[in-house]
Design an enzyme around this catalytic site. Sequence first.
Site, PDB file in Angstrom:
ATOM      1  N   GLU A   1       0.893  -1.165   0.000  1.00 35.19           N
ATOM      2  CA  GLU A   1       0.000   0.000   0.000  1.00 35.19           C
ATOM      3  C   GLU A   1       0.929   1.212   0.000  1.00 35.19           C
ATOM      4  OE1 GLU A   1      -1.754   2.948   0.652  1.00 35.19           O
ATOM      5  OE2 GLU A   1      -2.218   2.353   2.714  1.00 35.19           O
TER       6      GLU A   1
ATOM      7  N   CYS B   1      -2.337   8.799   2.933  1.00 35.15           N
ATOM      8  CA  CYS B   1      -2.024   8.470   1.531  1.00 35.15           C
ATOM      9  C   CYS B   1      -3.258   8.642   0.646  1.00 35.15           C
ATOM     10  CB  CYS B   1      -1.451   7.064   1.432  1.00 35.15           C
ATOM     11  SG  CYS B   1      -2.426   5.897   2.322  1.00 35.15           S
TER      12      CYS B   1
END
Length: 486
Positions: free
Chosen positions: A258, A292
């Site tokens: 990720e 993010c």
Amino acid sequence: MTQPKLSNSKLFRQACYIGGEWVGAQSGETLDVDNPANGDILGQVPNCNAQDAARAIAEADKGFQVWRKKTANERSECLYRWYQLMLDNTEDLGKLMTLEQGKPLAESKGEVQYAASFIKWFAEEARRSYGETIPGAKPDQHIVVTRQPIGVSVAITPWNFPAAMITRKAGAALAAGCSMIVKPAEATPYTALALAHLSAEAGIPAGVLNVITGKPRPIGEAFTSSPVVRKLSFTGSTVVGGKLMAQCAEHIQKVSLELGGNAPFIVFDDADLDKAVEGAMASKFRNTGQTCVCANRFLVQDSVHDAFVEKLTAAMKKLKVGDGFEEGVNQSALINRAAVEKVTQHYEDAMSKGAQRVYGPVPEGKKGNYVEPLLLTDVTPDMQLCHEETFGPLAGIIRFKTEEEAIRIANDTPYGLAAYYYSQNIHRVWRVADGLDSGIIGVNEGAVSNATAPFGGMKASGLGREGSRHGMEEYEEIKYLCMGGE
Ligand code: ADP
């Protein structure tokens, strides 16, 4: 040194949790952990090396042999107790998180609940690891598909969500029957160690969940050079994720990554502007812009541009910057000096290329890593803030004319984690959803992360999904039995 004041002092651990024991590094070395709001040293943690990591792998392997034999229901019950203990200790876990990470206390406590929700979700999923039966390819033949835990798993996690980035990996791994070693970020080890303490209280057996602290490279290399480790799950930068993926090639370890994002936030002319501003605030300013999935580029259609800027400015004026423990603060110190410098650099680059500062003071380096929220217009796709994650409270607006142009700009990035757009036209909603290359899309919604949905990115934003029923599959092998006939 200012040690945290907690109601349950056992939650503050300055040792690693390996094989059910609290241990230091074999070398005796330690690393300092500080408070990003004021630079105070909170304490130390062991600076483990490859030898310590090898020990953790051996202990996790023992833990795996015990855990894989438990029934799905036993695993589920342990996870459920862990979830409950996290909720019971929200206040203390929240304090620890604000001390080491900086985020406002209300957000820290919110993260504890969010982190716990993954454990609850996977406590439920643990009992639903279903297989399948398939009609045989020959007469009398039966085909049966089962799932089994992949084995010893490792997690390397970042500092921006010190609890949730661990639980969404560990919840899935443990539910599937794997053991796990967590290597938290150097900046935020205490939340991870507190979670380990609670896992023991919950009755999760020794060796099943382990936490090792220290400088990352030797520990990462020990993980990827061991054939016992079968899975690596990483959340962090694309550069490090790529390196780890290459390292995992040696033993064909399964990877979930990720990585970075560059989320576009598009406001079309048919959007509900008040809703769009609400979503923009949630997406851009949560965790002071350090997520993010934070909106990194705003794209606003010509005819609603000025109205949106006005409303967003009004909303930004309500933001309060300060120490995360101060009442009413919702924008805290950034994690470190480098983070402040990056935001400043993005600001200066944009201004030198023609951007206009609409709101916020010129960033200046103050003690405690603070940056005031900033709003820029006349942003163009060639500016640095449109290519790289700013990871701070700087919002820049690109003006566009057509839907095609917006989709083209939105997709013009190597990343593909999250994207957001606001429109009330159902035909446009579907067209744009189909057109955007992102793993996560907020449609008239600025807060997209939850345990029930598959979280993950496309392109350079990563591989695999976390949360949802898909999260557990990342820690399972499929095995098929071909049952011959007479
Ligand atoms: P960030 O820029 O968000 O700090 P990083 O990718 O540097 O992102 O860090 C994310 C996690 O990866 C942290 O736990 C960090 O310690 C770890 N890490 C950094 N470099 C390496 C490496 N070479 N090998 C293994 N882990 C690493």
